[in-house]
Design a protein around this motif. Structure first.
Motif, PDB file in Angstrom:
ATOM      1  N   ASN A 140       0.829  -1.205   0.000  1.00  0.00           N
ATOM      2  CA  ASN A 140       0.000   0.000   0.000  1.00  0.00           C
ATOM      3  C   ASN A 140       0.865   1.258   0.000  1.00  0.00           C
ATOM      4  O   ASN A 140       0.672   2.158  -0.810  1.00  0.00           O
ATOM      5  CB  ASN A 140      -0.915  -0.024   1.236  1.00  0.00           C
ATOM      6  CG  ASN A 140      -2.048   0.977   1.124  1.00  0.00           C
ATOM      7  OD1 ASN A 140      -2.472   1.336   0.020  1.00  0.00           O
ATOM      8  ND2 ASN A 140      -2.533   1.435   2.260  1.00  0.00           N
ATOM      9  N   ASP A 141       1.841   1.291   0.907  1.00  0.00           N
ATOM     10  CA  ASP A 141       2.698   2.469   1.077  1.00  0.00           C
ATOM     11  C   ASP A 141       3.824   2.441   0.041  1.00  0.00           C
ATOM     12  O   ASP A 141       4.923   1.972   0.315  1.00  0.00           O
ATOM     13  CB  ASP A 141       3.260   2.468   2.499  1.00  0.00           C
ATOM     14  CG  ASP A 141       3.977   3.759   2.840  1.00  0.00           C
ATOM     15  OD1 ASP A 141       4.118   4.624   1.960  1.00  0.00           O
ATOM     16  OD2 ASP A 141       4.400   3.897   4.013  1.00  0.00           O
ATOM     17  N   GLY A 142       3.513   2.934  -1.132  1.00  0.00           N
ATOM     18  CA  GLY A 142       4.487   2.948  -2.219  1.00  0.00           C
ATOM     19  C   GLY A 142       3.916   2.307  -3.471  1.00  0.00           C
ATOM     20  O   GLY A 142       3.537   2.976  -4.430  1.00  0.00           O
ATOM     21  N   THR A 162      -2.078  -0.965   8.803  1.00  0.00           N
ATOM     22  CA  THR A 162      -0.891  -1.672   8.309  1.00  0.00           C
ATOM     23  C   THR A 162       0.293  -0.721   8.061  1.00  0.00           C
ATOM     24  O   THR A 162       1.379  -1.165   7.698  1.00  0.00           O
ATOM     25  CB  THR A 162      -1.185  -2.408   6.971  1.00  0.00           C
ATOM     26  OG1 THR A 162      -1.455  -1.445   5.947  1.00  0.00           O
ATOM     27  CG2 THR A 162      -2.346  -3.362   7.111  1.00  0.00           C
ATOM     28  N   TRP A 163       0.058   0.566   8.289  1.00  0.00           N
ATOM     29  CA  TRP A 163       1.070   1.582   7.973  1.00  0.00           C
ATOM     30  C   TRP A 163       2.388   1.335   8.734  1.00  0.00           C
ATOM     31  O   TRP A 163       2.378   1.224   9.958  1.00  0.00           O
ATOM     32  CB  TRP A 163       0.520   2.973   8.308  1.00  0.00           C
ATOM     33  CG  TRP A 163       1.467   4.098   8.009  1.00  0.00           C
ATOM     34  CD1 TRP A 163       1.940   4.473   6.795  1.00  0.00           C
ATOM     35  CD2 TRP A 163       2.038   5.011   8.961  1.00  0.00           C
ATOM     36  NE1 TRP A 163       2.769   5.561   6.927  1.00  0.00           N
ATOM     37  CE2 TRP A 163       2.850   5.911   8.237  1.00  0.00           C
ATOM     38  CE3 TRP A 163       1.944   5.146  10.355  1.00  0.00           C
ATOM     39  CZ2 TRP A 163       3.567   6.935   8.857  1.00  0.00           C
ATOM     40  CZ3 TRP A 163       2.652   6.161  10.976  1.00  0.00           C
ATOM     41  CH2 TRP A 163       3.460   7.042  10.220  1.00  0.00           C
ATOM     42  N   HIS A 164       3.473   1.228   7.991  1.00  0.00           N
ATOM     43  CA  HIS A 164       4.811   1.010   8.540  1.00  0.00           C
ATOM     44  C   HIS A 164       4.873  -0.211   9.450  1.00  0.00           C
ATOM     45  O   HIS A 164       5.547  -0.204  10.488  1.00  0.00           O
ATOM     46  CB  HIS A 164       5.333   2.273   9.242  1.00  0.00           C
ATOM     47  CG  HIS A 164       5.576   3.398   8.268  1.00  0.00           C
ATOM     48  ND1 HIS A 164       6.067   4.628   8.652  1.00  0.00           N
ATOM     49  CD2 HIS A 164       5.376   3.482   6.924  1.00  0.00           C
ATOM     50  CE1 HIS A 164       6.172   5.409   7.577  1.00  0.00           C
ATOM     51  NE2 HIS A 164       5.750   4.744   6.520  1.00  0.00           N
ATOM     52  N   THR A 165       4.131  -1.256   9.024  1.00  0.00           N
ATOM     53  CA  THR A 165       4.200  -2.537   9.716  1.00  0.00           C
ATOM     54  C   THR A 165       4.514  -3.626   8.680  1.00  0.00           C
ATOM     55  O   THR A 165       4.406  -3.394   7.474  1.00  0.00           O
ATOM     56  CB  THR A 165       2.860  -2.921  10.403  1.00  0.00           C
ATOM     57  OG1 THR A 165       1.917  -3.315   9.391  1.00  0.00           O
ATOM     58  CG2 THR A 165       2.301  -1.773  11.232  1.00  0.00           C
ATOM     59  N   GLU A 189      11.257   8.503  -0.517  1.00  0.00           N
ATOM     60  CA  GLU A 189      10.247   9.229   0.276  1.00  0.00           C
ATOM     61  C   GLU A 189      10.231   8.723   1.704  1.00  0.00           C
ATOM     62  O   GLU A 189      10.035   9.473   2.647  1.00  0.00           O
ATOM     63  CB  GLU A 189       8.859   9.040  -0.363  1.00  0.00           C
ATOM     64  CG  GLU A 189       7.748   9.888   0.267  1.00  0.00           C
ATOM     65  CD  GLU A 189       7.099   9.284   1.483  1.00  0.00           C
ATOM     66  OE1 GLU A 189       6.431  10.017   2.221  1.00  0.00           O
ATOM     67  OE2 GLU A 189       7.256   8.067   1.729  1.00  0.00           O
ATOM     68  N   ASP A 190      10.413   7.387   1.816  1.00  0.00           N
ATOM     69  CA  ASP A 190      10.060   6.734   3.083  1.00  0.00           C
ATOM     70  C   ASP A 190      11.254   6.337   3.941  1.00  0.00           C
ATOM     71  O   ASP A 190      11.167   5.436   4.759  1.00  0.00           O
ATOM     72  CB  ASP A 190       9.188   5.498   2.784  1.00  0.00           C
ATOM     73  CG  ASP A 190       7.928   5.488   3.618  1.00  0.00           C
ATOM     74  OD1 ASP A 190       7.853   6.283   4.573  1.00  0.00           O
ATOM     75  OD2 ASP A 190       7.032   4.678   3.328  1.00  0.00           O
ATOM     76  N   TYR A 191      12.373   7.051   3.768  1.00  0.00           N
ATOM     77  CA  TYR A 191      13.567   6.773   4.566  1.00  0.00           C
ATOM     78  C   TYR A 191      13.662   7.791   5.708  1.00  0.00           C
ATOM     79  O   TYR A 191      14.733   8.105   6.207  1.00  0.00           O
ATOM     80  CB  TYR A 191      14.819   6.821   3.671  1.00  0.00           C
ATOM     81  CG  TYR A 191      15.907   5.832   4.046  1.00  0.00           C
ATOM     82  CD1 TYR A 191      16.678   6.021   5.206  1.00  0.00           C
ATOM     83  CD2 TYR A 191      16.172   4.716   3.260  1.00  0.00           C
ATOM     84  CE1 TYR A 191      17.675   5.125   5.545  1.00  0.00           C
ATOM     85  CE2 TYR A 191      17.175   3.819   3.594  1.00  0.00           C
ATOM     86  CZ  TYR A 191      17.921   4.022   4.733  1.00  0.00           C
ATOM     87  OH  TYR A 191      18.915   3.135   5.073  1.00  0.00           O
TER      88      TYR A 191
HETATM   89 ZN    ZN Z   1       5.575   5.282   4.539  1.00  0.00          ZN
END
Ligand code: ZN
Ligand code: AHN
Length: 334
Positions: free
Chosen positions: A149-151, A303-306, A182-184
């Protein structure tokens, strides 16, 4: 309810008696729109199965964390896909410095359609995935996430839109940007010193040095976490302040297409996301379509960042709602 009607274009009504059509185009508008004289062009049908398969393909590379083999392979796949769908592809390679000093070998990928025209709209999503499941149990904090989902979801929807554009071009030029790194951003568990602005490194770079000099677009749309089941997209605060007209245009389109359950016309929170830098550095009003969960404790979905941000939580109905809405918007730009 929507009303379908054929709009006949009359040509050369010489005597006013003989009228004939010289072409027709399918329009689809609500009674209110008809009353206001506005007709809405019906966009081609977005295919959610196709978008889903592009998400799955990304996830199958493994987590797309910068400096990893999976990241490199997926970047090649995304550029090849855009090329296959007829876009002019730009690759921007850059070494970007993460919150802890790690040098991230990054790659922004931009696919341009109809690059000659100045009438342009920017569609974007980030394609990297997070190296840390820092919203999960502690034992997973250093586990990279699938980022279905995230990406991957935003990228999957945009690849399907690219495929659609190749089959039928809208009336304006489109740029599809896949931003990296983006997500680092700084993880919850980090206790060392760090610099500010550690999220959205790829879009920060692109904002300063765009893929073509003096790049400009009428507006931008960012897709972030657009694949969750029963996702809700609220008016994100930064978008509301800097791109209000574009935002209402998108939410109105969603409503008239029957997706009001997803696009809720109420305020959500504000997010530091790629749209901020698109706006700040390029002065392009950009709207973030991002799943915001009022009931969750992070503001994002569960589920975000899991490690649970996996394919099994991707829902085609949500992809359809987002993809068809964005298509509705771009096919109605002239
Ligand atoms: Zn993220
Ligand atoms: C912050 O948490 C500061 N920004 C969230 C942006 C983001 C992360 N979108 C997806 N992952």
């Amino acid at each position: 309810m929507t009303v379908f009607r054929k709009l006949w274009m009359m040509c050369v009504p010489l005597a006013g008696v003989v009228l004939w059509s010289c072409g027709s185009s399918k329009k689809n508008s609500t009674p209110a729109e008809e009353a206001s004289g506005r007709t809405i062009i019906q966009a081609p049908a977005f295919n959610a199965d196709s978008a889903y398969s592009y998400i799955d393909a990304q996830v199958k590379f493994g987590p797309r964390v910068p400096n990893s083999a999976a990241h490199k392979a997926c970047g090649d796949y995304l550029a090849a896909q855009l090329e296959r769908f007829g876009a002019k592809v730009y690759n921007q390679y850059a070494e970007l410095i993460a919150y802890d000093g790690t040098i991230l070998k990054s790659r922004n990928i931009v696919g341009a359609y109809n690059p000659e025209t100045k009438k342009r709209v920017l569609l974007c999503a980030h394609w990297d995935s997070r190296p840390y499941a820092d919203q999960d149990e502690e034992k997973y904090h250093h586990t990279p996430i699938d980022g279905a989902n995230d990406g991957a979801s935003g990228v999957g929807v945009l690849l399907e839109i690219a495929r659609q554009i190749q089959m039928k071009a809208p009336g304006i030029g489109i740029d599809i940007a896949f931003f990296d790194a983006e997500d680092y951003g700084i993880p919850e568990f980090y206790e060392g010193t760090y610099k500010q602005g550690t999220w959205c490194l790829g879009s920060q770079y692109w904002g300063r040095i765009p893929h073509v000099s003096d790049y400009k677009a009428r507006f931008g749309i960012l897709l972030d976490m657009v694949g969750g089941k029963d996702a809700t997209f609220f008016y994100e605060d930064y978008s509301a302040r800097t791109a209000h007209n574009v935002m209402t245009k998108i939410w109105d389109m969603a409503e008239r297409l029957g997706y009001g359950r997803y696009f809720v016309k109420e305020e959500g929170g504000g997010v530091t996301d790629d749209h901020v830098y698109v706006n700040l550095y390029r002065q392009i009003p950009c709207v973030d379509i991002i799943h915001y969960d009022r009931n969750g404790d992070t503001g994002f979905n569960s589920t975000w960042h899991t490690v649970d941000d996996t394919m099994e939580h991707i829902d085609k109905a949500t992809l359809q709602a987002v993809g068809q809405t964005v298509m509705g918007v771009i096919y109605n730009e002239q």
